[in-house]
Design an enzyme around this catalytic site. Structure first.
Site, mmCIF file in Angstrom:
data_model
loop_
_atom_site.group_PDB
_atom_site.id
_atom_site.type_symbol
_atom_site.label_atom_id
_atom_site.label_comp_id
_atom_site.label_asym_id
_atom_site.label_seq_id
_atom_site.Cartn_x
_atom_site.Cartn_y
_atom_site.Cartn_z
ATOM 1 N N LYS A 1 45.417 -3.305 8.283
ATOM 2 C CA LYS A 1 46.117 -4.406 7.644
ATOM 3 C C LYS A 1 45.215 -5.639 7.583
ATOM 4 C CE LYS A 1 50.717 -3.315 9.585
ATOM 5 N NZ LYS A 1 51.533 -3.229 8.359
ATOM 6 N N ARG B 1 57.548 5.936 9.345
ATOM 7 C CA ARG B 1 58.342 7.070 8.866
ATOM 8 C C ARG B 1 57.892 8.381 9.490
ATOM 9 N NH1 ARG B 1 56.614 5.563 2.897
ATOM 10 N NH2 ARG B 1 56.627 3.562 4.009
#
Length: 510
Positions: free
Chosen positions: A288, A362
């Site tokens: 990120k 997820r």
């Protein structure tokens, strides 16, 4: 731990600061077409004068109050407040707090305003009106406790406000037990929400997966009916939780799978709550930027919420079996980090091709959901996750995204959120988009380039619901988990979003 002591007592020897409730209702009409402010105030604040009667104020004092409220034009709207200093008299400060129409949410707003406005007072007395209800007391208590929350690791001056005395209606002997029950509910909610906030606010240099699991074990210790199970990396490997291992593989601080179970005797329904527990998220190899990484200590807010709600269900002895599952991992960069192009085999056998290592939440949720469906066989599954930035783009900071194929489940969750003072909005689950999850080398791909990021994450998770597809709900609460500034009962930092909603839903379900 809650530092604010809130209890019921009489108004005897009232001194210091006293808060008096001002309703928004009341007949504001007069025989005159242009009623004076005094006439208007006398009609609107008749209830205020009744409450002040318990403080033994004389007629002159009551007239002063009426004139003051008329002068400041106190509307009685929820959370509006005006202070009347009274030097040399008892009490020496009167705080007039509006409760609007008297709904629970109005009382919550009033409690939050009082907690912030009276923070410099060592003790605050709140005179409750004659028509106060247990729901009103619950709302007031939640607002007081949640808005007075503080999180500090360094040296800090403790807040001046340490005790709040609630003065019940005069002669309300029969109702006192009900009012006390309302306050007890508020305390259970507040304690669990504060725990979730503490867990989320904790810096990630200390908040490892192992630390999180031990903190929850400590909170659950000694509570009848509560059990905890923690799987370490060895147990995860033996049982096939390979996605959790893959996400946590780049960190020297190994992953865990935490299971907290509330199993009361005679419970006929079983609900599983699953929360994403990434204790820090660098994005992995798909790292990120700084702007996206600064607050990644909050990436386990879903896990904190399901743990908090389950602890509260046990504290309230709800007759409903509740299992909270928190897959815990640190998504870091290291020699053993998983890579784009890798294929991960989940618990139960489903395989996922890794397209983006920053779509790790997820993956761990997939393991936990597959385990819940296969081994626990619940009646319903709800997962909470700080899953996508797309949720915040669509719905902003205060509203979570709700996905479910069940109208009944979606409606009941939305109603619980509204009552609890949280917010969610149901989003579509378009089957037409599901083909984008197809992989050439695995069952699924964990991310796509087609946009609709929050929806695609929900469709991915749906693949792990098995026969419970129509009894599953997904809450993407990435933005709602953190407040950039104080707002009502929220303080700057972690919000504990989801604890209150889940507990309201569990209460209704039980």
């Amino acid at each position: 731990m809650l530092l604010l002591d809130i209890r019921f007592a009489t108004a005897r020897n009232a001194s210091g600061a006293v808060a008096v409730v001002v309703p928004a209702g009341g007949d504001t009409t007069s025989a005159s077409d242009d009623p004076s402010s005094a006439q208007l105030a006398a009609a609107r604040f008749a209830a205020v004068r009744l409450s002040l009667g318990r403080l033994k104020l004389g007629p002159a004092d009551l007239d002063d109050v009426t004139a003051f409220l008329a002068d400041v034009e106190h509307s009685g709207s929820a959370g509006t407040m005006h202070k009347l200093p009274r030097p040399g008299r008892r009490p020496d400060r009167l705080l007039f707090i509006g409760v609007g129409a008297g709904e629970e949410a109005d009382w919550r707003a009033a409690g939050a305003k009082l907690a912030k406005s009276a923070s410099s007072e060592p003790t605050l007395m709140v005179v409750l009106p004659d028509d106060v209800t247990p729901a009103a007391v619950r709302g007031l208590g939640e607002g007081l406790w949640l808005a007075s929350y503080r999180f500090r690791l360094g040296a800090d001056d403790p807040p001046a406000l340490r005790r709040i005395v609630l003065v019940p209606p005069s002669g309300a002997v029969a109702a006192s037990a009900d009012l006390a029950a309302g306050l007890a509910l508020a305390k259970a909610v507040a304690e669990s929400t504060v725990l979730a906030r503490d867990l989320t606010n904790m810096p990630s240099d200390e908040k490892t997966p192992a630390w999180f699991a031990k903190r929850v074990e400590k909170a659950a210790a000694g509570v009848p009916g509560l059990t905890t199970t923690v799987r370490d990396p060895k147990a995860l490997a033996e049982e096939g939780f390979n996605a959790i291992l893959a996400v946590g593989g780049g960190s020297t601080r190994g992953p865990r799978l935490l299971e907290l179970s509330w199993r009361p005797r005679g419970a006929r329904r079983h609900v599983v709550l699953i929360g994403k527990g990434i204790t820090f998220d660098t994005g992995g190899i798909c790292v990120k930027p700084l702007s996206g990484m600064k607050l990644m200590r909050k990436d386990m807010a879903g896990a904190a919420a399901v743990i908090g709600a389950t602890l509260a269900a046990a504290a309230l002895r709800l007759p409903l079996r509740v299992t909270a599952i928190a897959p815990l991992a640190e998504n870091a960069l290291g020699a053993d980090s998983f890579r784009p192009g890798d294929v991960v085999r989940h618990y139960g056998g489903t395989t996922s091709e890794i397209y983006n290592t920053d779509a790790e939440g997820r993956l761990v949720l997939g393991d936990a959901m597959a385990y819940a469906v296969r081994r626990l066989r619940p009646d319903a599954i709800i997962d909470l996750a700080t899953l996508t930035g797309a949720q915040g783009v669509a719905l902003g900071k205060r509203t979570a995204a709700l996905y479910s194929h069940s109208d009944t489940l979606a409606t009941s969750l939305a109603e619980a959120a509204a009552t609890a003072g949280e917010s969610m909005w149901r989003m579509p689950l378009h089957d037409d988009y599901a083909d984008a999850l197809d992989s050439d080398v695995a069952d699924l791909v964990n991310s796509t380039d087609i946009g609709a990021g929050s929806l695609m994450a929900a469709l991915y998770l749906r693949e792990f619901t098995g026969g419970l597809r129509d009894q599953w709900a997904h809450l993407d609460m990435s933005s709602s988990a953190w407040a950039d500034s104080a707002d009502g009962e929220l303080t700057k930092g972690a919000t504990g979003w989801g604890v209150r909603t889940l507990l309201r839903w569990l209460e209704a379900t039980a």
